[in-house]
Design an enzyme around this catalytic site. Structure first.
Site, PDB file in Angstrom:
ATOM      1  N   GLU A  91       0.816  -1.219   0.000  1.00 56.67           N
ATOM      2  CA  GLU A  91       0.000   0.000   0.000  1.00 56.67           C
ATOM      3  C   GLU A  91       0.848   1.267   0.000  1.00 56.67           C
ATOM      4  O   GLU A  91       1.245   1.750   1.060  1.00 56.67           O
ATOM      5  CB  GLU A  91      -0.932  -0.005   1.236  1.00 56.67           C
ATOM      6  CG  GLU A  91      -1.842   1.209   1.293  1.00 56.67           C
ATOM      7  CD  GLU A  91      -2.780   1.204   2.497  1.00 56.67           C
ATOM      8  OE1 GLU A  91      -2.652   0.321   3.371  1.00 56.67           O
ATOM      9  OE2 GLU A  91      -3.633   2.100   2.575  1.00 56.67           O
ATOM     10  N   LYS A  93      -2.649  -1.983  -3.011  1.00 50.28           N
ATOM     11  CA  LYS A  93      -3.733  -1.192  -2.415  1.00 50.28           C
ATOM     12  C   LYS A  93      -3.444   0.280  -2.680  1.00 50.28           C
ATOM     13  O   LYS A  93      -2.725   0.937  -1.914  1.00 50.28           O
ATOM     14  CB  LYS A  93      -3.810  -1.479  -0.912  1.00 50.28           C
ATOM     15  CG  LYS A  93      -4.860  -0.668  -0.177  1.00 50.28           C
ATOM     16  CD  LYS A  93      -5.214  -1.306   1.157  1.00 50.28           C
ATOM     17  CE  LYS A  93      -6.111  -0.415   1.988  1.00 50.28           C
ATOM     18  NZ  LYS A  93      -6.728  -1.110   3.108  1.00 50.28           N
ATOM     19  N   SER A 147     -10.091   3.841   0.765  1.00 50.74           N
ATOM     20  CA  SER A 147     -11.054   4.936   0.585  1.00 50.74           C
ATOM     21  C   SER A 147     -10.426   6.293   0.917  1.00 50.74           C
ATOM     22  O   SER A 147     -10.856   7.320   0.376  1.00 50.74           O
ATOM     23  CB  SER A 147     -12.333   4.702   1.392  1.00 50.74           C
ATOM     24  OG  SER A 147     -12.091   4.606   2.776  1.00 50.74           O
ATOM     25  N   GLY A 148      -9.443   6.324   1.794  1.00 46.90           N
ATOM     26  CA  GLY A 148      -8.610   7.505   1.979  1.00 46.90           C
ATOM     27  C   GLY A 148      -9.254   8.721   2.631  1.00 46.90           C
ATOM     28  O   GLY A 148      -8.681   9.801   2.595  1.00 46.90           O
ATOM     29  N   ARG A 171     -12.605   3.426   6.527  1.00 44.63           N
ATOM     30  CA  ARG A 171     -13.639   4.395   6.910  1.00 44.63           C
ATOM     31  C   ARG A 171     -14.913   4.322   6.078  1.00 44.63           C
ATOM     32  O   ARG A 171     -16.017   4.459   6.610  1.00 44.63           O
ATOM     33  CB  ARG A 171     -13.057   5.817   6.848  1.00 44.63           C
ATOM     34  CG  ARG A 171     -12.109   6.104   7.988  1.00 44.63           C
ATOM     35  CD  ARG A 171     -11.227   7.294   7.686  1.00 44.63           C
ATOM     36  NE  ARG A 171     -10.159   6.950   6.754  1.00 44.63           N
ATOM     37  CZ  ARG A 171      -9.236   7.785   6.331  1.00 44.63           C
ATOM     38  NH1 ARG A 171      -9.266   9.037   6.759  1.00 44.63           N
ATOM     39  NH2 ARG A 171      -8.293   7.398   5.504  1.00 44.63           N
TER      40      ARG A 171
HETATM   41  P1  13P Z   1      -9.372   3.899   4.510  1.00 39.36           P
HETATM   42  O1  13P Z   1     -10.250   3.182   3.533  1.00 39.36           O
HETATM   43  O2  13P Z   1     -10.112   4.467   5.687  1.00 39.36           O
HETATM   44  O3  13P Z   1      -8.450   4.865   3.858  1.00 39.36           O
HETATM   45  O4  13P Z   1      -8.452   2.786   5.181  1.00 39.36           O
HETATM   46  C1  13P Z   1      -7.929   1.802   4.414  1.00 39.36           C
HETATM   47  C2  13P Z   1      -6.662   1.382   4.996  1.00 39.36           C
HETATM   48  O5  13P Z   1      -6.505   0.260   5.408  1.00 39.36           O
HETATM   49  C3  13P Z   1      -5.554   2.352   5.064  1.00 39.36           C
HETATM   50  O6  13P Z   1      -4.372   1.702   5.393  1.00 39.36           O
END
Ligand code: 13P
Length: 352
Positions: free
Chosen positions: A175, A217, A259-260, A289
């Site tokens: 990621e 990711k 989702s960020g 989130r």
């Molecule tokens: P979000 O979808 O809230 O960004 O989290 C995903 C995630 O695992 C970030 O490391």
């Protein structure tokens, strides 16, 4: 040794995605407090139990990413979280990085740590049921950032993590997240995303990592959170896929978007639009989130509200699953704007 390609195939099963419930103790505690719930180990456990015992979760969720604390906790009925997930037909993932720390010599940028002792930790996680793992690098957009140094340092760590995962029979989720924080344009986000992904895959290829046993990711390509620029789902989808096609080898096992900090409805609409475009890899979600915010708001630590929390999570999962299979219709942009709610935890992206 587990079958890495089999795990990738299970994670990327049609209509299913990944639930990221792996917030660190500090981030989870802040989010619980934000919802009026005391930040205790017991409440973090109760919250995660509410999530993973959602009826029918496995219909839209192939894997759940846990933090080390949750991985070792037990549900009220006795099983550990990996045991409970396995009986529900869901793969267990584990976040194995130890967080993003300031990168010496590069003010404002971070490098993710956690390689020390990782071989031993992965072997223990595998013996306790982990089938996949996550390591998150954070890339900042600002004046002079991302720097080549930050991109290379993070790519190298991601690569060494991926190699150790494969050695342990665990599928690595790689990621390199370009943060939404800031006033930057969508174009800058695209450029930084390409740079981050190119640096990551240069390193993975240099080390001969088996790419079909890796899940990437990435962030979607969107304007900065404080930018006035507005981008609809079709625009986001086009920019996101163009970016990925420039940097991500076709052999990669799958793409699972984060989702960020996008409002849940936007993240889902963007995912639905992405899925409409042709891509060489299977595509899914690995949302935190965007899946759990409504559930936390509905639950708020009240035992009598567990069902309400689970219903909220179930709705988010169903909507994102439909986004993957074509059953989700894009609301008009105006409607999406009305659905926007600001991220309740603006520091989350930095501190996860
Ligand atoms: P979000 O979808 O809230 O960004 O989290 C995903 C995630 O695992 C970030 O490391």
């Amino acid at each position: 040794m587990t079958d890495l390609n089999g795990t990738v195939a299970e994670l990327m099963a049609r209509g299913k995605g990944i639930l990221a419930a792996d917030e660190s103790i500090a981030t989870m505690s802040a989010r619980l407090e934000g919802a009026g719930v005391a930040a205790t180990a017991q409440n973090r456990c109760a919250y995660r139990e509410m999530l993973v015992t959602t009826p029918g979760l496995s219909q839209g969720v192939s894997g759940v990413i846990l933090s080390d604390e949750t991985f070792r906790q037990r549900l009220a009925a006795g099983p550990t979280f990996p045991e409970a997930l396995a009986s529900a037909g869901i793969l267990t993932g584990i976040k194995v990085d130890t967080g993003a720390k300031p990168l010496a010599g590069q003010p404002g940028e971070k490098v993710t740590e956690g390689l020390d002792g990782l071989r031993e930790r992965l072997s223990e996680y595998a013996s306790l049921g982990a089938r996949f793992a996550k390591w998150r690098a954070v890339i900042v957009i600002a004046d002079g950032c991302p720097s080549r140094q930050a991109l290379r340092a993070n790519a190298h760590a991601l690569c060494r993590y991926a190699a150790l995962c494969h050695e342990a029979g665990i599928v690595p989720i790689v990621e390199p997240e370009v943060l939404m924080d800031g006033q930057h344009s969508m174009d800058l986000c695209a450029k930084a995303s390409i740079a981050a992904q190119l640096a990551t895959f240069a390193e993975l290829q240099e080390f001969g990592i088996q790419l079909d046993a890796v899940v990437l990711k990435p962030n979607m390509v969107v304007p900065g959170k404080d930018s006035a620029e507005v981008a609809g789902p079709e625009e986001v989808a086009k920019a996101t896929l163009e970016t990925l096609c420039m940097a991500v080898p076709e052999e990669v096992g799958g793409i699972a978007f984060l989702s960020g900090g996008q409002p849940p409805a936007k993240a889902t609409a963007n995912l639905a639009a992405i899925r409409c475009l042709p891509a060489p890899w299977p595509v899914t979600f690995s949302f935190g989130r965007a899946l759990v915010d409504p559930a936390l708001a509905a639950w708020r630590g009240v035992p009598a509200k567990v069902t309400a929390g689970q219903r909220a999570l179930g709705q988010q999962v169903a909507a994102n699953s439909a986004a993957l299979t074509g059953g989700f219709s894009l609301p008009a942009d105006a409607m999406l704007m009305a659905l926007d709610d600001p991220d309740p935890d603006p520091d989350h992206a930095r501190s996860r």
